[in-house]
Design a protein around this motif. Structure first.
Motif, PDB file in Angstrom:
ATOM      1  N   VAL A 187       0.913  -1.152  -0.039  1.00 27.75           N
ATOM      2  CA  VAL A 187       0.076   0.164  -0.108  1.00 27.75           C
ATOM      3  C   VAL A 187       0.863   1.102  -0.174  1.00 27.75           C
ATOM      4  CG1 VAL A 187      -1.699   1.253   1.374  1.00 27.75           C
ATOM      5  CG2 VAL A 187      -1.862  -1.294   1.260  1.00 27.75           C
ATOM      6  N   LEU A 188       0.626   2.298  -0.833  1.00 25.16           N
ATOM      7  CA  LEU A 188       1.545   3.379  -1.098  1.00 25.16           C
ATOM      8  C   LEU A 188       0.724   4.706  -0.133  1.00 25.16           C
ATOM      9  CD1 LEU A 188       3.799   4.835  -2.058  1.00 25.16           C
ATOM     10  CD2 LEU A 188       2.417   5.381  -4.292  1.00 25.16           C
ATOM     11  N   VAL A 189       1.474   5.090   0.555  1.00 28.26           N
ATOM     12  CA  VAL A 189       0.827   6.153   1.254  1.00 28.26           C
ATOM     13  C   VAL A 189       1.702   7.336   1.214  1.00 28.26           C
ATOM     14  CG1 VAL A 189       0.512   7.144   3.734  1.00 28.26           C
ATOM     15  CG2 VAL A 189       0.356   4.604   3.360  1.00 28.26           C
ATOM     16  N   VAL A 190       1.152   8.811   0.808  1.00 35.76           N
ATOM     17  CA  VAL A 190       1.947   9.859   0.434  1.00 35.76           C
ATOM     18  C   VAL A 190       1.007  10.945   1.534  1.00 35.76           C
ATOM     19  CG1 VAL A 190       2.406  11.626  -1.539  1.00 35.76           C
ATOM     20  CG2 VAL A 190       1.949   9.064  -1.981  1.00 35.76           C
ATOM     21  N   VAL A 191       2.167  11.413   2.023  1.00 42.00           N
ATOM     22  CA  VAL A 191       1.889  12.634   3.243  1.00 42.00           C
ATOM     23  C   VAL A 191       2.304  13.742   3.008  1.00 42.00           C
ATOM     24  CG1 VAL A 191       1.984  12.824   5.642  1.00 42.00           C
ATOM     25  CG2 VAL A 191       1.964  10.349   4.878  1.00 42.00           C
ATOM     26  N   PRO A 192       1.530  14.921   2.911  1.00 41.44           N
ATOM     27  CA  PRO A 192       2.109  16.099   2.516  1.00 41.44           C
ATOM     28  C   PRO A 192       2.771  16.759   4.123  1.00 41.44           C
ATOM     29  CG  PRO A 192      -0.110  16.200   3.087  1.00 41.44           C
ATOM     30  CD  PRO A 192       0.087  14.957   3.150  1.00 41.44           C
ATOM     31  N   PHE A 193       3.828  17.768   3.909  1.00 42.63           N
ATOM     32  CA  PHE A 193       4.331  18.267   4.815  1.00 42.63           C
ATOM     33  C   PHE A 193       3.491  19.294   5.333  1.00 42.63           C
ATOM     34  CE2 PHE A 193       8.352  16.223   2.994  1.00 42.63           C
ATOM     35  CZ  PHE A 193       8.999  16.014   4.130  1.00 42.63           C
ATOM     36  N   ASP A 194       2.549  20.033   4.662  1.00 43.17           N
ATOM     37  CA  ASP A 194       1.767  21.081   5.203  1.00 43.17           C
ATOM     38  C   ASP A 194       2.635  22.413   5.692  1.00 43.17           C
ATOM     39  OD1 ASP A 194      -0.577  20.037   4.366  1.00 43.17           O
ATOM     40  OD2 ASP A 194      -1.028  19.119   6.576  1.00 43.17           O
ATOM     41  N   GLY A 195       3.567  22.522   4.989  1.00 41.38           N
ATOM     42  CA  GLY A 195       4.354  23.824   5.026  1.00 41.38           C
ATOM     43  C   GLY A 195       5.654  23.752   6.132  1.00 41.38           C
ATOM     44  N   SER A 196       5.717  22.533   6.695  1.00 38.93           N
ATOM     45  CA  SER A 196       6.759  22.229   7.705  1.00 38.93           C
ATOM     46  C   SER A 196       7.561  21.534   6.951  1.00 38.93           C
ATOM     47  CB  SER A 196       6.161  21.723   8.843  1.00 38.93           C
ATOM     48  OG  SER A 196       5.809  20.415   8.731  1.00 38.93           O
ATOM     49  N   ASN A 197       9.123  21.389   7.597  1.00 39.28           N
ATOM     50  CA  ASN A 197      10.128  20.679   7.217  1.00 39.28           C
ATOM     51  C   ASN A 197      10.089  19.247   8.080  1.00 39.28           C
ATOM     52  OD1 ASN A 197      11.020  22.748   5.624  1.00 39.28           O
ATOM     53  ND2 ASN A 197      12.146  23.614   7.155  1.00 39.28           N
ATOM     54  N   GLU A 198       9.396  18.911   8.770  1.00 37.65           N
ATOM     55  CA  GLU A 198       9.242  17.686   9.513  1.00 37.65           C
ATOM     56  C   GLU A 198       7.921  17.202   9.992  1.00 37.65           C
ATOM     57  OE1 GLU A 198      12.623  16.533  12.115  1.00 37.65           O
ATOM     58  OE2 GLU A 198      10.899  16.729  13.725  1.00 37.65           O
ATOM     59  N   ARG A 199       7.692  15.995   9.737  1.00 41.34           N
ATOM     60  CA  ARG A 199       6.065  15.691   9.985  1.00 41.34           C
ATOM     61  C   ARG A 199       6.102  14.090  10.531  1.00 41.34           C
ATOM     62  NH1 ARG A 199       0.638  16.738   7.068  1.00 41.34           N
ATOM     63  NH2 ARG A 199      -0.722  16.583   8.876  1.00 41.34           N
ATOM     64  N   LYS A 200       5.676  14.024  11.517  1.00 39.91           N
ATOM     65  CA  LYS A 200       5.590  12.719  12.116  1.00 39.91           C
ATOM     66  C   LYS A 200       4.205  12.320  11.898  1.00 39.91           C
ATOM     67  CE  LYS A 200       8.905  13.389  15.933  1.00 39.91           C
ATOM     68  NZ  LYS A 200       9.347  13.588  17.387  1.00 39.91           N
ATOM     69  N   VAL A 201       3.890  10.931  11.630  1.00 39.45           N
ATOM     70  CA  VAL A 201       2.657  10.437  11.563  1.00 39.45           C
ATOM     71  C   VAL A 201       2.594   9.054  11.847  1.00 39.45           C
ATOM     72  CG1 VAL A 201       2.094  11.745   9.445  1.00 39.45           C
ATOM     73  CG2 VAL A 201       3.338   9.683   9.016  1.00 39.45           C
ATOM     74  N   ARG A 202       1.403   8.466  12.044  1.00 43.12           N
ATOM     75  CA  ARG A 202       1.253   6.973  12.391  1.00 43.12           C
ATOM     76  C   ARG A 202       0.448   6.491  11.013  1.00 43.12           C
ATOM     77  NH1 ARG A 202       1.950   6.300  18.174  1.00 43.12           N
ATOM     78  NH2 ARG A 202       2.309   8.350  19.163  1.00 43.12           N
ATOM     79  N   ILE A 203       0.810   5.379  10.642  1.00 42.46           N
ATOM     80  CA  ILE A 203       0.216   4.849   9.523  1.00 42.46           C
ATOM     81  C   ILE A 203      -0.521   3.467  10.218  1.00 42.46           C
ATOM     82  CG2 ILE A 203       0.286   3.684   7.267  1.00 42.46           C
ATOM     83  CD1 ILE A 203       2.551   5.548   6.829  1.00 42.46           C
ATOM     84  N   CYS A 204      -1.810   3.538  10.076  1.00 48.23           N
ATOM     85  CA  CYS A 204      -2.391   2.117  10.849  1.00 48.23           C
ATOM     86  C   CYS A 204      -3.187   1.537   9.804  1.00 48.23           C
ATOM     87  CB  CYS A 204      -3.418   2.835  11.818  1.00 48.23           C
ATOM     88  SG  CYS A 204      -2.656   3.891  13.117  1.00 48.23           S
ATOM     89  N   THR A 205      -2.986   0.025  10.191  1.00 50.36           N
ATOM     90  CA  THR A 205      -3.876  -0.947   9.440  1.00 50.36           C
ATOM     91  C   THR A 205      -5.019  -1.317  10.458  1.00 50.36           C
ATOM     92  OG1 THR A 205      -2.014  -1.795   8.123  1.00 50.36           O
ATOM     93  CG2 THR A 205      -3.673  -3.279   8.393  1.00 50.36           C
ATOM     94  N   GLU A 206      -6.233  -1.170   9.966  1.00 50.76           N
ATOM     95  CA  GLU A 206      -7.224  -1.655  10.632  1.00 50.76           C
ATOM     96  C   GLU A 206      -8.095  -2.755   9.971  1.00 50.76           C
ATOM     97  OE1 GLU A 206      -9.372   2.238  11.261  1.00 50.76           O
ATOM     98  OE2 GLU A 206      -7.821   3.226  12.324  1.00 50.76           O
ATOM     99  N   SER A 207      -8.344  -3.876  10.839  1.00 51.87           N
ATOM    100  CA  SER A 207      -9.211  -4.736  10.177  1.00 51.87           C
ATOM    101  C   SER A 207     -10.526  -4.525  10.581  1.00 51.87           C
ATOM    102  CB  SER A 207      -8.806  -6.161  10.793  1.00 51.87           C
ATOM    103  OG  SER A 207      -8.961  -6.246  12.294  1.00 51.87           O
TER     104      SER A 207
END
Length: 103
Positions: free
Chosen positions: A59-79
């Motif tokens: 699965v391909l996930v593309v996350v925008p930075f929304d103007g910042s230089n660093e971004r922390k995210v959680r990518i979750c798989t939910e059954s």
């Protein structure tokens, strides 16, 4: 699962591999959250699908930075449990990812 990604654009991409350890097919949703588990407007392809017994898929996930230089995210798989089944447990497994933008 943890990962760090360096990007030279306004977004960063992560490929994850949800898997189904069970002997029956399940429905999978892939969602992206920030550190406080608030939804993030990321592009996920595919974001919802059926996954066969003991199978996995990319699965391909593309996350925008929304103007910042660093971004922390959680990518979750939910059954997602099927209606009218005996077990109605919704499992969620998340990985932490750090995207860093370089110029």
């Amino acid at each position: 699962m943890r990962g760090e990604v360096t990007s030279f654009t306004d977004a960063f991409a992560v490929r994850v591999f949800p898997s189904n350890p069970y002997n029956k097919k399940i429905r999978i949703d892939v969602r992206v959250y920030d550190q406080d588990f608030q939804p993030v407007d990321a592009k996920v392809a595919p974001d919802s699908f059926m996954l066969g017994a003991e199978a996995s898929r990319p699965v391909l996930v593309v996350v925008p930075f929304d103007g910042s230089n660093e971004r922390k995210v959680r990518i979750c798989t939910e059954s997602v449990p099927f209606p009218n089944e005996q077990t109605q447990i919704k499992a969620q497994i998340c990985g932490k990812f750090l995207g860093q933008r370089r110029f």
